[in-house]
Design an enzyme around this catalytic site. Structure first.
Site, PDB file in Angstrom:
ATOM      1  N   LYS A 106       0.859  -1.191   0.000  1.00  0.00           N
ATOM      2  CA  LYS A 106       0.000   0.000   0.000  1.00  0.00           C
ATOM      3  C   LYS A 106       0.889   1.233   0.000  1.00  0.00           C
ATOM      4  O   LYS A 106       1.670   1.439   0.917  1.00  0.00           O
ATOM      5  CB  LYS A 106      -0.903   0.010   1.240  1.00  0.00           C
ATOM      6  N   ASP A 121      -2.444  10.396   3.433  1.00  0.00           N
ATOM      7  CA  ASP A 121      -3.835  10.000   3.653  1.00  0.00           C
ATOM      8  C   ASP A 121      -4.539  11.029   4.523  1.00  0.00           C
ATOM      9  O   ASP A 121      -4.454  10.986   5.744  1.00  0.00           O
ATOM     10  CB  ASP A 121      -3.872   8.613   4.324  1.00  0.00           C
ATOM     11  N   LYS A 180      -9.893  13.219   7.967  1.00  0.00           N
ATOM     12  CA  LYS A 180      -9.376  12.888   9.302  1.00  0.00           C
ATOM     13  C   LYS A 180      -9.300  14.158  10.143  1.00  0.00           C
ATOM     14  O   LYS A 180      -9.158  15.251   9.604  1.00  0.00           O
ATOM     15  CB  LYS A 180      -7.950  12.309   9.174  1.00  0.00           C
ATOM     16  N   ASP A 207       1.892   6.622   5.330  1.00  0.00           N
ATOM     17  CA  ASP A 207       0.879   5.641   4.947  1.00  0.00           C
ATOM     18  C   ASP A 207       1.299   4.838   3.705  1.00  0.00           C
ATOM     19  O   ASP A 207       0.525   4.057   3.171  1.00  0.00           O
ATOM     20  CB  ASP A 207      -0.460   6.359   4.714  1.00  0.00           C
ATOM     21  N   ASP A 263     -12.000   7.260   3.806  1.00  0.00           N
ATOM     22  CA  ASP A 263     -10.778   7.055   4.590  1.00  0.00           C
ATOM     23  C   ASP A 263     -10.385   5.569   4.648  1.00  0.00           C
ATOM     24  O   ASP A 263      -9.290   5.240   5.089  1.00  0.00           O
ATOM     25  CB  ASP A 263     -10.975   7.626   6.000  1.00  0.00           C
ATOM     26  N   GLU A 318      -9.277   3.779   2.367  1.00  0.00           N
ATOM     27  CA  GLU A 318      -8.778   3.837   0.987  1.00  0.00           C
ATOM     28  C   GLU A 318      -7.730   2.776   0.677  1.00  0.00           C
ATOM     29  O   GLU A 318      -7.577   2.369  -0.465  1.00  0.00           O
ATOM     30  CB  GLU A 318      -8.214   5.235   0.687  1.00  0.00           C
ATOM     31  N   ARG A 347      -7.575  -0.361   1.303  1.00  0.00           N
ATOM     32  CA  ARG A 347      -8.119  -1.613   0.779  1.00  0.00           C
ATOM     33  C   ARG A 347      -8.543  -1.474  -0.679  1.00  0.00           C
ATOM     34  O   ARG A 347      -8.522  -2.452  -1.433  1.00  0.00           O
ATOM     35  CB  ARG A 347      -9.272  -2.091   1.686  1.00  0.00           C
TER      36      ARG A 347
END
Ligand code: BES
Ligand code: MN
Ligand code: ZN
Length: 501
Positions: free
Chosen positions: A262, A267, A274, A285, A344, A346, A348
């Site tokens: 990933k 993010d 967030k 991230d 959020d 994201e 996956r």
């Protein structure tokens, strides 16, 4: 910090470290000095207490009868605990920490020869040097002040009997820790410097010279191919997403091993924004992607006998007029549809497309993904272990073993069919979140599972371990490089290590 290896004789001045076992035995070098100094070293060892911990260090300033400025006596684990190279990595890290506190410039380390371990002297020295190096690493490239250079600047390891073997082992260790350094740097880079295009460029520059085939699939290509989930995550950003596919053909096998990372370069949460507090942490991230490219580097550099395909999905998750909205329905590369109920969640989406792409294009026999996927894994496991999910017990066991051996530990969590219920969509096949706070990390894994399309697959949720907000055994604060040494060891366990001896 420079680490060099020299043969005996032992220098007679400066700052020296010698070893003793936790049972009080002295190394050959320590014994010789103890005799010259009238039992000083035994007294120093006794000072560490009745049941001293391996790694503890006693410090002697201007030791009587010797010409050293400082003499450090460190206890090393012996017997069974000594069988693990990891114990010596920890000792190396601890000694560097001590040398830092004492502001020692050059530390000479006498061979541990004479102490009984399950490992050769060369292996002990290489492990010790690895721990020392990992602990000394710093992300200092943006410091412009007149600060003093970090100390120790130099570590000089003196070997008693195995100079050639130790040199070979140290060179091997160096290759691996250089890959860890690279991963840690990528993880630590801020998002204004490291974004999808610049990340992709760094991968090309670093890996191509090692003989890795690197292909960068820009956003337009992703659109032609239909990687709409990855595109959806990146569509709110001025910096377009991309995917980087790497191939290392170190062995001829019918089907490759696939690694997936990933790479969310920042993010914000997207429209499901967030909170401001701590959002800066989301620059890391992309730690899963950084670990994967670091592992590819380590494997290629040591010409590992494995047929490997690796891919990272790179995107920036931003809120904007072009960002995806909660409720959007996307058609993924695999054809399954997803309701994006929370922008959020994201990671996956990114992984789903990259995994499916590798499955369809490369038909891997095994797939392992690494991702800073959920805050929930920190609630479950804290910062000691990463979450492990797997559809294959042997694969899970090998990853667990690799993790134990290098000190990047995992804990397996369940992935029963029953959890798949939680990600069944209302108006599409899947939805990208579960029910409230229920089993957050398992929900993430359950969402990914169908995209492995029946392959032996493991998912490592590294959200808790990629970044240290306090000092750890082997690393200081900041990027840990978690995953690089783990994957390198896993490949050795599963495919052999190609060493000649
Ligand atoms: N990157 C985060 C996960 C994360 C959180 C990593 C904290 C490191 C520290 C991920 O994209 C995310 O935001 N996950 C959400 C999922 C939720 C919306 C279902 C989370 O964990 O809150
Ligand atoms: Mn997120
Ligand atoms: Zn994320």
């Amino acid at each position: 910090m420079d680490i060099e290896l020299v043969g005996e004789p032992l220098p007679q001045e400066g700052d020296l470290a010698v070893f003793a076992g936790t049972d009080g035995t002295l190394s050959t070098a320590a014994r010789a000095l103890d005799e010259a100094a009238g039992g000083l070293i035994r007294r120093a060892v006794a000072m560490l207490g009745e049941r001293p911990r391996p790694g503890s260090v006693a410090e002697l300033v201007f030791p009587r009868g010797l010409s050293y400025d400082r003499l450090l006596v460190q206890l090393l684990p012996g017997g069974d605990e000594g069988a693990q190279a990891h114990a010596f990595e920890r000792a190396g890290a601890q000694l560097v920490k001590k040398a830092e506190a004492l502001r020692i410039d050059t530390l000479t380390v006498a061979s541990p020869e004479g102490l009984a371990f399950g490992l050769s002297e060369a292996e002990v020295l290489a492990a010790f040097a690895t721990g020392a190096h990992l602990r000394a690493w710093r992300f200092a490239k943006y410091r412009t002040g007149e600060e003093e250079p970090p100390r120790p600047q130099r570590l000089r390891l003196v070997t008693a009997s195995e100079l050639e073997a130790a040199r070979e082992r140290l060179a091997e260790a160096h290759t691996l820790w250089a890959a860890c350094d690279w991963t840690r740097e990528l993880v630590a880079e801020p998002a204004n410097v490291l974004y999808p295009a610049s990340f992709a460029r760094r991968i090309e520059e670093e890996l191509r010279p090692l003989g890795v085939e690197v292909e960068v699939l820009a956003a337009e290509r992703l659109r032609e191919l239909g990687l709409n989930a990855l595109l959806a995550v990146g569509q709110g950003s001025a910096r377009p997403p991309c995917m980087v596919v790497m191939r290392w053909r170190g062995a001829k096998r019918p089907r490759p091993l696939a690694l997936v990372g990933k790479g969310v370069c920042f993010d914000t949460g997207g429209i499901s924004l967030k909170p401001a507090q701590g959002m800066h942490d989301m620059k890391w991230d992309m730690a899963g992607a950084a670990a994967v490219v670091g592992a590819v580097r380590a494997l290629a550099a040591r010409r590992a006998p494995v047929d490997l395909v690796a891919a990272v999905g790179l995107a920036e998750n931003m809120p904007s007029g072009s960002a995806q909205r909660p409720g959007d329905i996307i058609t993924t590369y695999a054809g399954k549809t997803v309701e994006v109920l929370n922008t959020d969640a994201e990671g996956r989406l990114v992984l789903a497309d990259v995994m499916a792409y590798l499955v369809r294009q490369y038909d891997p026999e095994t797939m392992v993904d690494l991702a800073t996927l959920t805050g929930a894994v920190i609630v479950a496991l804290g910062k000691e272990r990463a979450g492990l999910f797997a559809t294959d017990d042997e694969l899970a066991a090998q990853l667990e073993q690799a993790g134990e051996e290098v000190g990047e530990r995992l804990w397996r969590l369940p992935l029963d069919e029953a959890y798949r219920e939680l990600v069944k969509g209302e108006e599409a096949d899947l939805k990208n979140i579960g029910r409230g706070r229920e089993a957050g990390s398992i929900v993430g894994a359950a969402f990914l599972a169908p995209f492995a399309e029946g392959r032996a697959w493991a998912h490592l949720d590294i959200a808790g371990v990629a970044w240290a907000d306090r000092e750890r055994a082997l690393v200081g604060k900041g990027a840990t490089g978690f995953g690089v040494r783990l994957l390198d060891r896993f490949v050795r366990l599963r495919y052999g290590d190609g060493r000649r001896d």
